[in-house]
Scaffold this active site. Structure first.
Site, PDB file in Angstrom:
ATOM      1  N   ARG A   1     -40.942  -9.825   6.533  1.00  0.00           N
ATOM      2  CA  ARG A   1     -42.171  -8.834   6.278  1.00  0.00           C
ATOM      3  C   ARG A   1     -43.129  -9.300   7.113  1.00  0.00           C
ATOM      4  NH1 ARG A   1     -44.197  -8.053   0.131  1.00  0.00           N
ATOM      5  NH2 ARG A   1     -45.738  -7.124   1.620  1.00  0.00           N
ATOM      6  N   ASP A  48     -52.823 -18.505   2.143  1.00  0.00           N
ATOM      7  CA  ASP A  48     -51.468 -18.116   2.721  1.00  0.00           C
ATOM      8  C   ASP A  48     -50.633 -19.241   3.508  1.00  0.00           C
ATOM      9  OD1 ASP A  48     -52.601 -14.973   3.709  1.00  0.00           O
ATOM     10  OD2 ASP A  48     -51.807 -15.870   1.773  1.00  0.00           O
ATOM     11  N   CYS A  52     -47.258  -9.039  -8.195  1.00  0.00           N
ATOM     12  CA  CYS A  52     -46.271  -9.416  -6.948  1.00  0.00           C
ATOM     13  C   CYS A  52     -45.915 -10.847  -7.464  1.00  0.00           C
ATOM     14  CB  CYS A  52     -46.831  -9.263  -5.460  1.00  0.00           C
ATOM     15  SG  CYS A  52     -47.984 -10.366  -5.172  1.00  0.00           S
ATOM     16  N   ARG A  90     -52.697  -8.750  -9.014  1.00  0.00           N
ATOM     17  CA  ARG A  90     -53.262  -8.247  -7.839  1.00  0.00           C
ATOM     18  C   ARG A  90     -54.195  -6.911  -8.115  1.00  0.00           C
ATOM     19  NH1 ARG A  90     -50.457 -10.283  -3.374  1.00  0.00           N
ATOM     20  NH2 ARG A  90     -52.027  -9.940  -2.357  1.00  0.00           N
ATOM     21  N   LYS A 125     -50.505  -9.911  11.161  1.00  0.00           N
ATOM     22  CA  LYS A 125     -50.179  -8.726  10.370  1.00  0.00           C
ATOM     23  C   LYS A 125     -51.168  -8.352   9.391  1.00  0.00           C
ATOM     24  CE  LYS A 125     -48.246 -10.282   6.233  1.00  0.00           C
ATOM     25  NZ  LYS A 125     -48.594  -9.598   5.012  1.00  0.00           N
ATOM     26  N   ASN A 126     -51.953  -9.148   8.630  1.00  0.00           N
ATOM     27  CA  ASN A 126     -52.994  -8.630   7.869  1.00  0.00           C
ATOM     28  C   ASN A 126     -54.259  -7.924   8.475  1.00  0.00           C
ATOM     29  OD1 ASN A 126     -51.461  -9.659   5.997  1.00  0.00           O
ATOM     30  ND2 ASN A 126     -52.495 -11.521   5.451  1.00  0.00           N
TER      31      ASN A 126
HETATM   32  C1  EPZ Z   1     -55.134 -10.343   1.476  1.00  0.00           C
HETATM   33  O1  EPZ Z   1     -54.657  -9.819   0.134  1.00  0.00           O
HETATM   34  C2  EPZ Z   1     -53.836 -10.945   2.212  1.00  0.00           C
HETATM   35  N1  EPZ Z   1     -52.760  -9.331   2.277  1.00  0.00           N
HETATM   36  C3  EPZ Z   1     -52.982 -12.066   1.305  1.00  0.00           C
HETATM   37  O2  EPZ Z   1     -51.759 -12.393   2.388  1.00  0.00           O
HETATM   38  C4  EPZ Z   1     -54.121 -13.096   1.344  1.00  0.00           C
HETATM   39  O3  EPZ Z   1     -53.203 -14.196   0.431  1.00  0.00           O
HETATM   40  C5  EPZ Z   1     -55.427 -12.630   0.311  1.00  0.00           C
HETATM   41  O4  EPZ Z   1     -55.896 -11.510   1.385  1.00  0.00           O
HETATM   42  C6  EPZ Z   1     -56.213 -13.810   0.406  1.00  0.00           C
HETATM   43  O5  EPZ Z   1     -56.692 -14.228   1.913  1.00  0.00           O
HETATM   44  C7  EPZ Z   1     -53.221  -8.900   3.011  1.00  0.00           C
HETATM   45  O6  EPZ Z   1     -54.229  -8.889   4.058  1.00  0.00           O
HETATM   46  C8  EPZ Z   1     -52.216  -7.648   3.375  1.00  0.00           C
HETATM   47  P1  EPZ Z   1     -57.829 -10.480  -2.246  1.00  0.00           P
HETATM   48  P2  EPZ Z   1     -55.784  -9.150  -0.928  1.00  0.00           P
HETATM   49  O7  EPZ Z   1     -58.497  -9.329  -2.312  1.00  0.00           O
HETATM   50  O8  EPZ Z   1     -56.620  -8.660  -0.048  1.00  0.00           O
HETATM   51  C9  EPZ Z   1     -58.884 -11.299  -6.623  1.00  0.00           C
HETATM   52  C10 EPZ Z   1     -49.833 -12.564   2.962  1.00  0.00           C
HETATM   53  O9  EPZ Z   1     -49.015 -13.666   2.607  1.00  0.00           O
HETATM   54  N2  EPZ Z   1     -59.135  -9.684  -6.634  1.00  0.00           N
HETATM   55  O10 EPZ Z   1     -58.601 -11.559  -1.254  1.00  0.00           O
HETATM   56  O11 EPZ Z   1     -54.989  -8.410  -1.843  1.00  0.00           O
HETATM   57  C11 EPZ Z   1     -57.501 -11.386  -6.621  1.00  0.00           C
HETATM   58  O12 EPZ Z   1     -56.713 -11.151  -7.728  1.00  0.00           O
HETATM   59  C12 EPZ Z   1     -50.764 -11.871   1.636  1.00  0.00           C
HETATM   60  O13 EPZ Z   1     -49.883 -12.202   4.047  1.00  0.00           O
HETATM   61  C13 EPZ Z   1     -59.712  -9.124  -7.786  1.00  0.00           C
HETATM   62  O14 EPZ Z   1     -59.796  -9.783  -8.897  1.00  0.00           O
HETATM   63  O15 EPZ Z   1     -56.379 -10.589  -1.635  1.00  0.00           O
HETATM   64  C14 EPZ Z   1     -57.420 -12.698  -6.173  1.00  0.00           C
HETATM   65  O16 EPZ Z   1     -57.326 -13.604  -6.895  1.00  0.00           O
HETATM   66  C15 EPZ Z   1     -50.228 -12.700   0.558  1.00  0.00           C
HETATM   67  N3  EPZ Z   1     -59.922  -7.883  -7.641  1.00  0.00           N
HETATM   68  C16 EPZ Z   1     -58.677 -12.944  -5.030  1.00  0.00           C
HETATM   69  O17 EPZ Z   1     -59.454 -11.838  -5.459  1.00  0.00           O
HETATM   70  C17 EPZ Z   1     -59.840  -7.022  -6.821  1.00  0.00           C
HETATM   71  O18 EPZ Z   1     -60.238  -5.833  -6.694  1.00  0.00           O
HETATM   72  C18 EPZ Z   1     -58.438 -12.734  -3.652  1.00  0.00           C
HETATM   73  O19 EPZ Z   1     -57.875 -11.566  -3.553  1.00  0.00           O
HETATM   74  C19 EPZ Z   1     -59.239  -7.780  -5.621  1.00  0.00           C
HETATM   75  C20 EPZ Z   1     -58.796  -8.993  -5.540  1.00  0.00           C
END
Ligand code: EPZ
Length: 431
Positions: A398, A306, A117, A122, A22-23
């Site tokens: 989803r 995840d 969320c 996020r 999915k991702n």
């Molecule tokens: C992706 O989310 C996935 N979603 C998430 O999967 C997954 O949990 C996550 O990566 C971590 O592997 C999709 O790919 C659609 P991040 P993403 O940016 O990209 C912080 C699922 O269940 N951060 O890697 O949003 C953030 O708050 C979903 O399929 C910032 O601080 O995650 C978090 O603490 C849930 N500033 C950490 O980084 C930013 O600009 C990692 O988030 C962006 C992120």
């Protein structure tokens, strides 16, 4: 309102085919519009998030021809709008990938700001930092993130935190920029690599994906391609953990075992037997006692956040005390209250769940707070004594294709029911 209803206690056994990731698919759909020629994407997972993402690009004028539930042909030349409506962001956060692809191609994009969320704040600050480094002006206001640039020039970008979304979004914004871009402290997840490979199949020049330093050399344009999405490591892990919790034996097929290393390692520590093939992994938990262990979620190749709820559901049945530490998100234990209603003994202190294993769960009526937590409650329900019903399964749908059908295929007594009559019918059938 649709629910899952299940009768627990059956050890799961047999083989299950894993769908596309999915991702990876969500980002690839966003990237596909960067070419002005047809792009064919195969092995799409048939899940709600993919349907919403395809609606989002159709809404801005892209051609979307769904050949079948796993294949789509996308045509980016007909795009006639650069604003992605809140309606899509509200449904799936990943719509923000259109910021990177539209900015990269048209030097302009407006996307509704994603809300928080169920798993915590996020933020988008790292995405915006990367876009600004490439020369874009980025403003937030009126619920929108707007980005525009006269031209995009390659830059060195250091990500303060490892972020999958920011890594992918910046990569898309950089592939058509003038000159060289480096992304330092980049995310290394398999789906980051998949998006890089996809962009390269369209004529981009992205090197080093899968390491913490990605190097991009801008090209003039991207061309059409045909590409197949990698298998979903989290869907595979979910079925593997369901096998462990029910003391069954399940083979997940059409997987890349290397992507499952951390997921598999924790099952070995929990006492399961594992057999790996080229594109399959078999988990056996027959006649074993599940053992306690310690888990900390980390960016890839660490243990995936995840899979954190699914891990907790399994360790809740282990013979001893385990800990699960969530280091990525600040509020990803909401489901613990639901597990406790099923008999689990878990205490959450800050970002650590202290889990005292119990002999068994008992079926209950619970609600899914988010996608992976919902999957964890299904695992617990399949292991529990008695009947479990789960509300808010739209979260689960989803990210899991044909979830109840695949589970029934390996021996689970589970149905998706839409009304009280169907619920009663299931209860009667299993009584
Ligand atoms: C992706 O989310 C996935 N979603 C998430 O999967 C997954 O949990 C996550 O990566 C971590 O592997 C999709 O790919 C659609 P991040 P993403 O940016 O990209 C912080 C699922 O269940 N951060 O890697 O949003 C953030 O708050 C979903 O399929 C910032 O601080 O995650 C978090 O603490 C849930 N500033 C950490 O980084 C930013 O600009 C990692 O988030 C962006 C992120």
């Amino acid at each position: 309102m649709a629910q899952y209803v299940m009768k627990g206690g059956n050890p799961l056994h047999g083989s299950v085919d894993i769908s596309g990731a999915k991702n990876a698919a969500l980002a690839i759909i966003a990237a596909a519009i960067m070419a002005d020629e047809p792009v064919t994407v195969n092995n799409l997972p048939d899940v709600n998030d993919v349907r919403v993402m395809l609606e989002a690009i159709r809404e801005i004028g892209a051609g979307v021809d769904r050949k079948d539930k796993h294949t789509v042909v996308i045509e980016g030349s007909t795009i006639n709008a650069l604003i992605v409506d809140y309606e899509y962001i509200k449904k799936i956060r990943a719509s923000y990938y259109l910021l990177g692809s539209l900015l990269g191609k048209y030097k302009r994009a407006e996307v509704a700001m994603p809300g928080g969320c169920a798993i915590g704040a996020r933020p988008m600050d790292l995405h915006e930092k990367g876009f600004r480094a490439l020369g874009a002006e980025v403003d937030e206001g009126y619920g929108l993130i707007s980005a525009r640039a006269k031209e995009l020039c390659g830059a060195h970008i250091y990500l303060d935190k490892v972020s999958v979304g920011a890594t992918i979004n910046i990569m898309m914004a950089a592939v058509l920029a003038e000159g060289k871009t480096t992304i330092e402290n980049a995310a290394k997840e398999p789906h980051v690599v998949d998006v890089a490979n996809f962009l390269n199949s369209m004529g981009a020049n992205v090197k080093g994906a899968g390491t913490d330093m990605i190097r991009i050399t801008g090209v003039k344009s991207l061309h059409g391609t045909e590409y197949s999405v990698i298998p979903d490591q989290i869907e595979a892990g979910t079925f593997m953990y369901a096998a462990a919790a029910t003391h069954g034996e399940v083979t997940v097929r059409n997987v890349i075992p290397k992507h499952l290393e951390a997921t598999t390692a924790k099952l070995l520590e929990a006492g399961c037997r594992i057999a790996e093939g080229d594109d399959a992994v078999t988990v056996s938990a027959r006649d074993i006692t599940l053992l306690p262990t310690q888990v900390t979620t980390l960016p890839y190749p660490g243990f995936p956040t995840d899979m954190q709820p699914q891990m907790t559901a399994v360790l809740g049945l282990a013979d001893g005390v385990s800990t699960v530490t969530e280091s990525i998100f600040d509020n990803r234990f909401k489901y613990v209250a639901e597990l406790i209603r099923m008999g689990a003994s878990i205490r959450v202190e800050s970002n650590i769940a202290i889990i005292t294993g119990v002999d068994h769960y008992t079926g209950a009526h619970v609600s899914a707070p988010d996608l992976r937590a919902g999957a964890a409650l299904v695992i617990a329900g399949l292991a529990a004594d008695g009947i479990t019903t789960i509300d808010d399964i739209h979260f689960v749908e989803r990210g899991y294709e044909d979830f109840t059908e695949k589970l029934r295929g390996i021996g689970a007594e589970i149905e998706r029911v839409d009304n009280e009559r169907d619920l009663r019918k299931f209860m009667f059938q299993v009584s």
